[in-house]
Design an enzyme around this catalytic site. Sequence first.
Site, mmCIF file in Angstrom:
data_model
loop_
_atom_site.group_PDB
_atom_site.id
_atom_site.type_symbol
_atom_site.label_atom_id
_atom_site.label_comp_id
_atom_site.label_asym_id
_atom_site.label_seq_id
_atom_site.Cartn_x
_atom_site.Cartn_y
_atom_site.Cartn_z
ATOM 1 N N SER A 65 0.824 -1.219 0.000
ATOM 2 C CA SER A 65 0.000 0.000 0.000
ATOM 3 C C SER A 65 0.857 1.268 0.000
ATOM 4 C CB SER A 65 -0.892 0.003 1.245
ATOM 5 O OG SER A 65 -1.530 1.253 1.353
ATOM 6 N N THR A 91 -9.098 -1.473 3.362
ATOM 7 C CA THR A 91 -8.932 -1.880 1.973
ATOM 8 C C THR A 91 -9.335 -3.336 1.791
ATOM 9 O OG1 THR A 91 -7.478 -1.758 0.051
ATOM 10 C CG2 THR A 91 -6.438 -2.404 2.128
ATOM 11 N N LYS A 151 -13.670 -4.032 2.880
ATOM 12 C CA LYS A 151 -14.467 -2.815 2.657
ATOM 13 C C LYS A 151 -15.974 -3.019 2.863
ATOM 14 C CE LYS A 151 -11.570 -0.256 -0.614
ATOM 15 N NZ LYS A 151 -11.615 0.484 -1.884
ATOM 16 N N ASP A 210 -13.393 7.028 -2.108
ATOM 17 C CA ASP A 210 -13.034 6.754 -3.508
ATOM 18 C C ASP A 210 -13.896 7.598 -4.452
ATOM 19 O OD1 ASP A 210 -11.004 4.938 -3.077
ATOM 20 O OD2 ASP A 210 -12.335 3.199 -3.101
ATOM 21 N N GLY A 237 -15.875 -4.203 -11.471
ATOM 22 C CA GLY A 237 -15.474 -4.725 -10.160
ATOM 23 C C GLY A 237 -15.734 -3.728 -9.047
ATOM 24 N N LEU A 275 -7.687 4.332 -13.887
ATOM 25 C CA LEU A 275 -7.542 4.291 -12.422
ATOM 26 C C LEU A 275 -6.183 3.755 -11.990
ATOM 27 C CD1 LEU A 275 -10.463 5.111 -12.299
ATOM 28 C CD2 LEU A 275 -10.952 3.154 -10.847
ATOM 29 N N TYR A 305 -2.371 3.614 -11.263
ATOM 30 C CA TYR A 305 -1.385 4.679 -11.004
ATOM 31 C C TYR A 305 0.046 4.191 -11.153
ATOM 32 C CZ TYR A 305 -2.031 2.412 -6.483
ATOM 33 O OH TYR A 305 -2.167 1.486 -5.486
HETATM 34 P P1 NAP Z 1 -11.664 -5.804 -9.054
HETATM 35 O O1 NAP Z 1 -12.751 -5.665 -8.060
HETATM 36 O O2 NAP Z 1 -10.899 -7.081 -9.135
HETATM 37 O O3 NAP Z 1 -12.334 -5.515 -10.506
HETATM 38 C C1 NAP Z 1 -11.597 -5.608 -11.683
HETATM 39 C C2 NAP Z 1 -12.527 -5.555 -12.888
HETATM 40 O O4 NAP Z 1 -11.712 -5.630 -14.054
HETATM 41 C C3 NAP Z 1 -13.514 -6.713 -12.972
HETATM 42 O O5 NAP Z 1 -14.698 -6.254 -13.583
HETATM 43 C C4 NAP Z 1 -12.794 -7.686 -13.886
HETATM 44 O O6 NAP Z 1 -13.624 -8.528 -14.621
HETATM 45 C C5 NAP Z 1 -12.140 -6.729 -14.866
HETATM 46 N N1 NAP Z 1 -11.007 -7.353 -15.528
HETATM 47 C C6 NAP Z 1 -9.910 -7.911 -14.945
HETATM 48 N N2 NAP Z 1 -9.082 -8.389 -15.891
HETATM 49 C C7 NAP Z 1 -9.669 -8.137 -17.089
HETATM 50 C C8 NAP Z 1 -9.312 -8.413 -18.431
HETATM 51 N N3 NAP Z 1 -8.163 -9.028 -18.740
HETATM 52 N N4 NAP Z 1 -10.144 -7.992 -19.407
HETATM 53 C C9 NAP Z 1 -11.296 -7.370 -19.097
HETATM 54 N N5 NAP Z 1 -11.709 -7.095 -17.850
HETATM 55 C C10 NAP Z 1 -10.896 -7.476 -16.854
HETATM 56 O O7 NAP Z 1 -10.576 -4.681 -8.887
HETATM 57 P P2 NAP Z 1 -10.797 -3.170 -8.352
HETATM 58 O O8 NAP Z 1 -10.639 -3.138 -6.885
HETATM 59 O O9 NAP Z 1 -12.063 -2.674 -8.950
HETATM 60 O O10 NAP Z 1 -9.526 -2.415 -8.963
HETATM 61 C C11 NAP Z 1 -9.389 -2.268 -10.371
HETATM 62 C C12 NAP Z 1 -8.201 -1.369 -10.707
HETATM 63 O O11 NAP Z 1 -8.433 -0.053 -10.226
HETATM 64 C C13 NAP Z 1 -6.874 -1.812 -10.081
HETATM 65 O O12 NAP Z 1 -5.856 -1.612 -11.026
HETATM 66 C C14 NAP Z 1 -6.702 -0.875 -8.916
HETATM 67 O O13 NAP Z 1 -5.323 -0.658 -8.601
HETATM 68 C C15 NAP Z 1 -7.319 0.391 -9.488
HETATM 69 N N6 NAP Z 1 -7.792 1.296 -8.429
HETATM 70 C C16 NAP Z 1 -7.195 2.510 -8.350
HETATM 71 C C17 NAP Z 1 -7.613 3.393 -7.383
HETATM 72 C C18 NAP Z 1 -6.955 4.752 -7.294
HETATM 73 O O14 NAP Z 1 -7.068 5.391 -6.237
HETATM 74 N N7 NAP Z 1 -6.311 5.217 -8.330
HETATM 75 C C19 NAP Z 1 -8.651 3.050 -6.490
HETATM 76 C C20 NAP Z 1 -9.244 1.788 -6.616
HETATM 77 C C21 NAP Z 1 -8.802 0.912 -7.598
HETATM 78 P P3 NAP Z 1 -14.166 -9.938 -14.044
HETATM 79 O O15 NAP Z 1 -15.200 -9.588 -13.036
HETATM 80 O O16 NAP Z 1 -14.677 -10.622 -15.243
HETATM 81 O O17 NAP Z 1 -12.960 -10.603 -13.430
#
Ligand code: NAP
Length: 291
Positions: A20, A67, A71, A111, A137, A232, A234
């Site tokens: 983190s 986290t 959550k 968020d 997701g 999203l 970084y």
């Molecule tokens: P998550 O709950 O695992 O959701 C990921 C989503 O992406 C799911 O819908 C998943 O589909 C889809 N996915 C994964 N691999 C894929 C692929 N190869 N092709 C198409 N779709 C795909 O993850 P999350 O917590 O939402 O986080 C997602 C991203 O956002 C991460 O990179 C995280 O670091 C980033 N994030 C950034 C911040 C920020 O502050 N900048 C905050 C939160 C999250 P399925 O359901 O089919 O697996």
Amino acid sequence: MAIDGRTRLIGLIGHPVEHSLSPLIHNTALSEQAVNARYVAFDVAPERVREAVMGMIALGFLGSNVTIPHKQAVRALADSLSEQARAVGAVNTLVFVPGEQGTAIYGDNTDVAGFLQPLQAHLPELTGREVTILGAGGAARAVVYALLTALRPSRLSIVARDLQKAGQLASELAAYDRNGALSVLPFEQARPAVSSSALVVNTTPVGMYPQVEGSPWAHHSAFSQGQIVYDLIYNPLETRLLHEARAAGAHTIGGLEMLVGQAAASYVQWIGEEMPLHAVRRALAGFLMEI
Ligand code: NAP
């Protein structure tokens, strides 16, 4: 500042937590403002979340971030929830509020504010327009809620490989969809929506370090000038998606601003001061450049 008998703590609970960036963000801010407090990450197993939160309260913590995967679970521990936390169904920030009847726990989801922060300057050009998000997701829930409430889009397409999951997300947030904007699309049919959207948001992890060659959207020719493409992710600071979108003339936003924005929205609730963003961005950029 030295740790002494007055030092207060802020926690982060998750599982795992060792990668983190939140300790770097918050401790940079606390030190910059000479606040006698420290932010510490704790790896807490799911069955010990309640014990961990009660322990933090007993030890006089100011609050905590929460986290993955806790959550959702911490919602039940909160005495009150913000509108955002209730709508998104997830809490990433706990504030411990001491009172005569004991300490009350307030749960928030920053968020939403963090995601919207870098879009503030673009709200006039985005309001009422078409938007598309890739992925369905956990992060997508906060993004969809933020877009529905802040932009009132004419169309909001959720592009996903699991349409059932995307459909469930859409139906759970339907109460905020005043324009009947939400629809769900598979990646193969999303090109027209991506092309005509004023804003495209990637909420999938595709393109994240170390798999930096990946992109969630293969048809970068769909991007054009006048569009905003927001990733999203970084790390890296500029993903392949953003690189290609920028080359096509689109304005791009990386995930670092959301990361800082959500942290700032938590920090002010614990400390009562605005986060010193300049120092935090400088520390984060230095750290991410090194890895
Ligand atoms: P998550 O709950 O695992 O959701 C990921 C989503 O992406 C799911 O819908 C998943 O589909 C889809 N996915 C994964 N691999 C894929 C692929 N190869 N092709 C198409 N779709 C795909 O993850 P999350 O917590 O939402 O986080 C997602 C991203 O956002 C991460 O990179 C995280 O670091 C980033 N994030 C950034 C911040 C920020 O502050 N900048 C905050 C939160 C999250 P399925 O359901 O089919 O697996």
